[in-house]
Scaffold this motif. Structure first.
Motif: not given
Length: 286
Positions: A26-28, A7-11, A53-54, A33-36
């Motif tokens: 932006t996505k990458l 539901g995030q604003a990711t259109e 993110v997955k 950051k999540l991997l860190e």
């Protein structure tokens, strides 16, 4: 366009490649950051973010596949457009060449089109021409009409069929044997055809007039023309050297004789000899 299930604003409303590139960056960046922070994966908040993110990465893979497919299709379209552009460029060059090199004489269409001309009512030929006629006798050619002004009376229909030899095409000329052409050029052949057609026109305009209405000059020419025929010329339209010389302003010299050989080879005329005359008979090609 991709919508995040979280539901995030990711259109992805990217219109340009720059916007599309920024979207992927932006996505990458988020995934990086999540991997860190993978050491904190036991945290419930991190686990939830990881799932989001997955899912985003999964959607990015699908998007990339679609983009790759569309790019392939667009590449095919671009190749076709470039091919059409090359073809149009060639066509444009051909058209420019054609416009700059329109021949003086164009061949007739394959469908027969008779040359029909109105026969006028009364006229003369030059005295020099008639003197040439009478001095040669019946076995020599005298050409016909310098029928000028209102010439003799009309035929029953008022119209006359005048045979006209078709011009040689470039392909026909090039296909003639080399020993026939020698140093001849294409234009010389069709110039002789012009001269011969002038002879045919003059002769058969006169022959289609009523003899009873002819003046003395034309009557002598009429009789000369009639005397030049024989059994082999029955049903044929023909002229002789003097017709070509008088009306086509062309002397039947060695060059003209060589051209006549090409015309015979290409099926435009045939020769009928006899009585000290060489007759050039028109061949109907249709």
């Amino acid at each position: 366009m991709i919508n995040s299930k979280a539901g995030q604003a990711t259109e992805m409303d990217s219109i340009t490649f720059e916007e599309l590139s920024e979207f992927f960056k932006t996505k990458l960046k988020t995934a990086s950051k999540l991997l860190e922070q993978r050491d904190f994966m036991e945290d419930d908040t991190c686990i939830q973010e990881y799932k989001v993110v997955k899912e985003d990465i999964k959607q990015l893979c699908i998007t990339l596949s679609i983009l790759q497919l569309n790019l392939g299709k667009e590449a095919e379209k671009l190749e076709k457009i470039q091919m059409y552009n090359r073809d149009m460029s060639k066509l444009r060059e051909h058209l420019r060449y054609m416009v700059s090199n329109v021949p003086e004489r164009l061949p007739k269409s394959s469908k027969k089109q008779d040359t029909v001309e109105h026969v006028p009512s009364q006229g003369k030929v030059s005295s020099a021409y008639v003197n040439s006629t009478s001095s040669h006798g019946p076995d020599k050619q005298c050409s016909a009409s310098q029928v000028s002004g209102p010439a003799v009376s009309e035929t029953n229909s008022g119209n006359v069929y005048l045979p006209a030899i078709d011009y040689l095409t470039v392909e026909e000329f090039e296909g003639a044997p080399k020993y026939m052409k020698g140093r001849l050029v294409y234009d010389q052949v069709n110039k002789l055809i012009d001269a011969m057609n002038a002879g045919f026109k003059a002769k058969y305009k006169l022959l289609k007039m009523k003899k009873s209405t002819l003046n003395d000059y034309n009557r002598k020419l009429y009789e000369t023309y009639k005397s030049q025929g024989n059994k082999e010329t029955e049903g044929l339209y023909f002229i002789v050297d003097e017709d070509i010389k008088t009306h086509g302003k062309t002397t039947m010299d060695k060059t003209a004789q060589n051209i006549m050989g090409i015309l015979r080879h290409c099926g435009r005329v045939k020769e009928v000899r006899g009585g000290k005359l060489t007759r050039y008979a028109y061949i109907d090609r249709y």
